[in-house]
Enzyme design. Structure first.
Site, PDB file in Angstrom:
ATOM      1  N   ASN A 134       0.928  -1.178   0.129  1.00  0.00           N
ATOM      2  CA  ASN A 134      -0.156  -0.040   0.017  1.00  0.00           C
ATOM      3  C   ASN A 134       0.735   1.104  -0.003  1.00  0.00           C
ATOM      4  O   ASN A 134       2.091   1.236   0.519  1.00  0.00           O
ATOM      5  CB  ASN A 134      -0.902   0.096   1.258  1.00  0.00           C
ATOM      6  CG  ASN A 134      -1.960   1.235   0.996  1.00  0.00           C
ATOM      7  OD1 ASN A 134      -3.002   1.143   0.215  1.00  0.00           O
ATOM      8  ND2 ASN A 134      -1.824   2.278   1.913  1.00  0.00           N
ATOM      9  N   TYR A 149       0.148  10.381   3.911  1.00  0.00           N
ATOM     10  CA  TYR A 149      -0.151  10.568   5.338  1.00  0.00           C
ATOM     11  C   TYR A 149       0.893  11.515   5.851  1.00  0.00           C
ATOM     12  O   TYR A 149       1.875  11.118   5.924  1.00  0.00           O
ATOM     13  CB  TYR A 149      -0.132   9.252   6.084  1.00  0.00           C
ATOM     14  CG  TYR A 149      -0.968   8.002   5.280  1.00  0.00           C
ATOM     15  CD1 TYR A 149      -2.367   8.039   5.308  1.00  0.00           C
ATOM     16  CD2 TYR A 149      -0.244   6.920   5.001  1.00  0.00           C
ATOM     17  CE1 TYR A 149      -2.729   6.896   4.667  1.00  0.00           C
ATOM     18  CE2 TYR A 149      -0.779   5.640   4.347  1.00  0.00           C
ATOM     19  CZ  TYR A 149      -2.008   5.952   4.104  1.00  0.00           C
ATOM     20  OH  TYR A 149      -2.631   4.663   3.664  1.00  0.00           O
ATOM     21  N   ARG A 150       0.497  12.580   6.542  1.00  0.00           N
ATOM     22  CA  ARG A 150       1.456  13.492   6.838  1.00  0.00           C
ATOM     23  C   ARG A 150       2.109  13.108   8.256  1.00  0.00           C
ATOM     24  O   ARG A 150       1.748  12.157   8.805  1.00  0.00           O
ATOM     25  CB  ARG A 150       0.648  14.712   7.388  1.00  0.00           C
ATOM     26  CG  ARG A 150      -0.050  14.711   8.641  1.00  0.00           C
ATOM     27  CD  ARG A 150      -0.946  15.668   9.001  1.00  0.00           C
ATOM     28  NE  ARG A 150      -1.314  15.654  10.431  1.00  0.00           N
ATOM     29  CZ  ARG A 150      -2.694  16.092  10.976  1.00  0.00           C
ATOM     30  NH1 ARG A 150      -3.382  16.314   9.906  1.00  0.00           N
ATOM     31  NH2 ARG A 150      -3.174  15.787  11.994  1.00  0.00           N
ATOM     32  N   TRP A 187      -2.123   7.884  10.332  1.00  0.00           N
ATOM     33  CA  TRP A 187      -2.830   7.067   9.565  1.00  0.00           C
ATOM     34  C   TRP A 187      -4.163   7.319  10.313  1.00  0.00           C
ATOM     35  O   TRP A 187      -4.639   6.684  11.284  1.00  0.00           O
ATOM     36  CB  TRP A 187      -2.495   5.504  10.019  1.00  0.00           C
ATOM     37  CG  TRP A 187      -1.082   5.230   8.979  1.00  0.00           C
ATOM     38  CD1 TRP A 187      -0.899   5.333   7.835  1.00  0.00           C
ATOM     39  CD2 TRP A 187      -0.203   4.384   9.412  1.00  0.00           C
ATOM     40  NE1 TRP A 187       0.416   4.880   7.447  1.00  0.00           N
ATOM     41  CE2 TRP A 187       0.631   4.060   8.553  1.00  0.00           C
ATOM     42  CE3 TRP A 187      -0.074   3.522  10.655  1.00  0.00           C
ATOM     43  CZ2 TRP A 187       1.899   3.121   8.605  1.00  0.00           C
ATOM     44  CZ3 TRP A 187       1.206   2.709  10.932  1.00  0.00           C
ATOM     45  CH2 TRP A 187       2.159   2.530   9.486  1.00  0.00           C
ATOM     46  N   GLU A 242      -1.104   1.166  -5.616  1.00  0.00           N
ATOM     47  CA  GLU A 242      -1.052   2.341  -6.144  1.00  0.00           C
ATOM     48  C   GLU A 242       0.061   2.586  -7.231  1.00  0.00           C
ATOM     49  O   GLU A 242       0.067   3.611  -7.998  1.00  0.00           O
ATOM     50  CB  GLU A 242      -0.843   3.403  -5.248  1.00  0.00           C
ATOM     51  CG  GLU A 242      -2.006   3.773  -4.123  1.00  0.00           C
ATOM     52  CD  GLU A 242      -2.358   2.669  -3.082  1.00  0.00           C
ATOM     53  OE1 GLU A 242      -1.663   1.893  -2.994  1.00  0.00           O
ATOM     54  OE2 GLU A 242      -3.174   2.729  -2.236  1.00  0.00           O
ATOM     55  N   ASP A 278      -5.565  22.406   8.894  1.00  0.00           N
ATOM     56  CA  ASP A 278      -5.780  21.340   8.192  1.00  0.00           C
ATOM     57  C   ASP A 278      -6.646  21.592   6.857  1.00  0.00           C
ATOM     58  O   ASP A 278      -6.766  22.907   6.540  1.00  0.00           O
ATOM     59  CB  ASP A 278      -6.677  20.011   8.518  1.00  0.00           C
ATOM     60  CG  ASP A 278      -6.034  18.743   8.358  1.00  0.00           C
ATOM     61  OD1 ASP A 278      -6.043  18.520   7.111  1.00  0.00           O
ATOM     62  OD2 ASP A 278      -5.748  17.949   9.212  1.00  0.00           O
TER      63      ASP A 278
HETATM   64  C1  LIG Z   1      -1.746  16.550   0.919  1.00  0.00           C
HETATM   65  C2  LIG Z   1      -2.489  15.584   1.414  1.00  0.00           C
HETATM   66  C3  LIG Z   1      -2.393  15.241   2.808  1.00  0.00           C
HETATM   67  C4  LIG Z   1      -3.023  14.184   3.247  1.00  0.00           C
HETATM   68  N1  LIG Z   1      -2.662  13.885   4.667  1.00  0.00           N
HETATM   69  C5  LIG Z   1      -3.197  12.804   5.167  1.00  0.00           C
HETATM   70  C6  LIG Z   1      -3.052  12.375   6.384  1.00  0.00           C
HETATM   71  O1  LIG Z   1      -2.300  12.940   7.155  1.00  0.00           O
HETATM   72  N2  LIG Z   1      -3.858  11.074   7.036  1.00  0.00           N
HETATM   73  C7  LIG Z   1      -4.403  10.416   6.180  1.00  0.00           C
HETATM   74  O2  LIG Z   1      -5.019   9.187   6.840  1.00  0.00           O
HETATM   75  N3  LIG Z   1      -4.946  10.697   5.023  1.00  0.00           N
HETATM   76  C8  LIG Z   1      -4.296  11.962   4.321  1.00  0.00           C
HETATM   77  N4  LIG Z   1      -4.396  12.255   2.967  1.00  0.00           N
HETATM   78  C9  LIG Z   1      -5.464  11.525   2.187  1.00  0.00           C
HETATM   79  C10 LIG Z   1      -5.199  10.052   1.872  1.00  0.00           C
HETATM   80  O3  LIG Z   1      -3.816  10.261   1.189  1.00  0.00           O
HETATM   81  C11 LIG Z   1      -5.934   9.557   0.979  1.00  0.00           C
HETATM   82  O4  LIG Z   1      -7.194   9.374   1.662  1.00  0.00           O
HETATM   83  C12 LIG Z   1      -5.418   8.264   0.482  1.00  0.00           C
HETATM   84  O5  LIG Z   1      -6.156   7.597  -0.614  1.00  0.00           O
HETATM   85  C13 LIG Z   1      -5.048   7.288   1.366  1.00  0.00           C
HETATM   86  O6  LIG Z   1      -4.505   6.143   0.824  1.00  0.00           O
HETATM   87  P1  LIG Z   1      -4.948   4.742   1.186  1.00  0.00           P
HETATM   88  O7  LIG Z   1      -6.484   4.558   0.590  1.00  0.00           O
HETATM   89  O8  LIG Z   1      -4.116   3.698   0.584  1.00  0.00           O
HETATM   90  O9  LIG Z   1      -5.065   4.586   2.792  1.00  0.00           O
HETATM   91  C14 LIG Z   1      -3.869  13.431   2.477  1.00  0.00           C
HETATM   92  C15 LIG Z   1      -4.156  13.625   1.384  1.00  0.00           C
HETATM   93  C16 LIG Z   1      -3.496  14.841   0.679  1.00  0.00           C
HETATM   94  C17 LIG Z   1      -3.589  15.146  -0.685  1.00  0.00           C
HETATM   95 MN   LIG Z   2      -4.319   2.042  -0.594  1.00  0.00          MN
END
Ligand SMILES: Cc1cc2nc3c(=O)[nH]c(=O)nc-3n(C[C@H](O)[C@H](O)[C@H](O)COP(=O)(O)O)c2cc1C
Ligand SMILES: [Mn+2]
Length: 515
Positions: free
Chosen positions: A201, A205-206, A219, A267, A316
């Protein structure tokens, strides 16, 4: 040809007049955010707009109107800060901050081209005869080119730091907003493996910097990284999982981390699809994960399954601070990087910001996927002010009683669309991108008690209004015309439109009216 890496994209942006270099020293602590806000219309202080004079302000406003009417066109140019204070590494921000730059990133003239490519693959049918089979060959060959490719080494290994030599403060990591709990890496690709299936995966995630070698790992509950963590912890609460993070890569790969695709769908394969070339992946030095070979910076390490630490607050994309919370901790054991890396980051805050355009691309690109499953969907819009999860406007071709309610339930069960706080369903003849029209027609179509529906379910972790974190209510508004079959016994009036003959007559005499 796909972009080789991030600097290849920077070159393109510069050539297209989409990038400004900032040569003055600017502090990544707050100052860069303020500059980013000033170049974006959304947060342009009133004083500044006024000072530029009416003409310039109007021009700015015009430029900010995107192709879909209500869509903002950009949040100012991409910015390459060549001298972020306290670091020798240049910082790139706003690289994706316009519809045009998103199209450049994905190497298309229009984002709908990506949607059309997806539709092309979804339309693949069993070939009927030899001719059909031959016609399919290029498509199948193209499919093969999406899969990530393992390579021996890459530019991301030019410099390697182990153990005590690792120092995350070498990088110009932003503290974005005054009440932020610290500095945050905001544009990372976080790599983990599902401990049960071994599948990769990648999520964005910040990561809050705690010290030279540890960060937070934000997460959110429903995300795939969090699921990997929980499954591993259930199997061995005292163990750890390997985690690697890539910061900065070719644009399609960098974007892939935020795509809302199903669990266990890679991804990096999707990135390969977007760039029409496989992503080259290299093995990490200290764990068995793979990362993009063209990454600017790679952080390798692990997360302990029994360790949580306070993360946040963080200004945020809701325009508010997300509150402190307990999240896992990432321990960095090794950094590999290019000799002269570019640090890719983004600033979130009051909408619209750069991330609006990432979300907008997702909206456009995944529309055909939604339509395949629900062909009655004509179009969807997620206004910037709705921060994606707060408002989705959906136009449907209604063909049976209760159809609007069925679509609401469909959306609430569709991946990350589950978070959608308010869904407005309108008829097919409403332009969902024309928010004035949507407000007008929705309010006219509404008998609120009859047409508003509340449901309970998972909510976005960032939703500070939910009564409990991650759980709360959602609202659906059925703004379609009501039918007799739905118990509506009154006639439904026609919309007022002038007839063609009258229009033609007035066209003919218009000039003579001299108005
Ligand atoms: C700039 C940016 C920052 C993000 N920060 C977070 C974060 O801190 N935590 C989180 O869970 N998702 C965050 N997201 C959203 C996730 O990247 C998004 O939901 C992604 O689909 C997660 O991947 P996953 O589906 O494989 O879990 C962020 C998205 C962007 C564009
Ligand atoms: Mn994913």
């Amino acid at each position: 040809m796909a972009y080789r890496d991030l600097r290849d994209f920077v070159r393109k942006l510069e050539k297209e007049g989409e990038l400004k270099r900032v040569r003055t020293e600017v502090d990544p602590i707050l100052e860069i955010t303020e500059v980013v806000q000033r170049v974006g219309r959304g947060a342009m202080p009133h004083g500044l707009v006024a000072a530029q004079g009416e003409t310039k302000a109007n021009r700015l406003r015009e430029r900010n109107v995107g192709p879909k009417g209500a869509t903002p066109g950009d949040v100012g140019p991409a910015l390459l800060f060549e001298r972020p204070r306290g670091s020798r590494i240049p910082l790139l921000v706003n690289a994706f901050g316009s519809v045009r730059r998103m199209a450049l990133a994905l190497e298309v003239g229009d984002l709908d081209e990506v949607a059309a490519r997806i539709r092309g693959f979804m339309d693949l049918q069993s070939p009927q005869g030899l001719f059909d089979k031959i016609k399919m060959l290029p498509k199948l060959a193209e499919l093969g080119s999406f899969f990530p490719k393992s390579v021996k080494t890459g530019d991301c290994k030019e410099v390697i730091h182990h153990g005590k030599d690792v120092n995350l403060s070498d990088f110009p990591v932003l503290k974005c907003w005054p009440q932020d709990g610290g500095r945050f890496i905001t544009f990372p690709l976080v790599f983990t493996r599902n401990p049960e299936t071994g599948k990769r995966n990648v999520g964005m995630y910040r990561m809050q910097l705690y010290d030279e070698r540890t960060t937070g790992m934000h997460w959110q509950t429903q995300k795939h990284g969090a699921e990997h963590f929980r499954r591993a912890r259930a199997a061995n609460p005292e163990g750890r999982i390997p985690v690697s993070v890539a910061v900065g890569s070719d644009p399609a790969t960098a974007i892939a981390g935020m795509l809302p695709i199903p669990p266990d769908l890679d991804e990096m394969m999707f990135a390969g699809f977007l760039r029409r070339e496989p992503v080259d992946m290299v093995k990490c030095e200290t764990n068995d994960l793979e990362v993009p070979a063209n990454a600017e910076i790679v952080l390798e390490g692990y997360v302990n399954l029994n360790e949580m630490r306070t993360e946040g607050p963080f200004g945020d994309h809701t325009g508010f601070y997300s509150l402190e919370g307990e999240y896992p901790v990432f321990h960095v054991e090794c950094v590999t990087q290019k000799k002269d890396p570019i640090y890719l980051t983004t600033v979130v805050g009051p909408p619209p910001q750069e991330d609006y355009f990432l979300g907008y691309a997702v909206e456009r690109v995944f529309l055909p996927v939604m339509k395949m499953q629900y062909p009655e969907i004509v179009d969807v819009a997620m206004p910037a002010e709705g921060i994606f999860h707060n408002l989705m406007i959906v136009a449907i071709r209604k063909s049976y009683p209760g159809h609007a309610r069925k679509i609401m339930n469909a959306i609430w069960s569709l991946g990350q669309a589950m978070f959608t706080k308010v869904i407005v369903v309108v008829d097919h003849d409403v332009d969902v991108h024309d928010y004035k029209q949507v407000v007008w027609k929705t309010l006219c179509a509404l008998d609120p008690e009859r047409d508003v529906q509340f449901v309970f379910g998972p909510t976005d972790t960032l939703d500070h209004a939910a009564r409990i974190q991650d759980y709360g209510s959602k609202m659906g508004i059925d703004a379609t015309r009501k039918w007799l079959a739905e118990g509506f016994t009154r006639p439904w009036p026609d919309e007022i439109l002038m007839d063609g003959n009258t229009k033609a007559r007035i066209d003919a005499i218009w000039k003579t009216l001299d108005i």
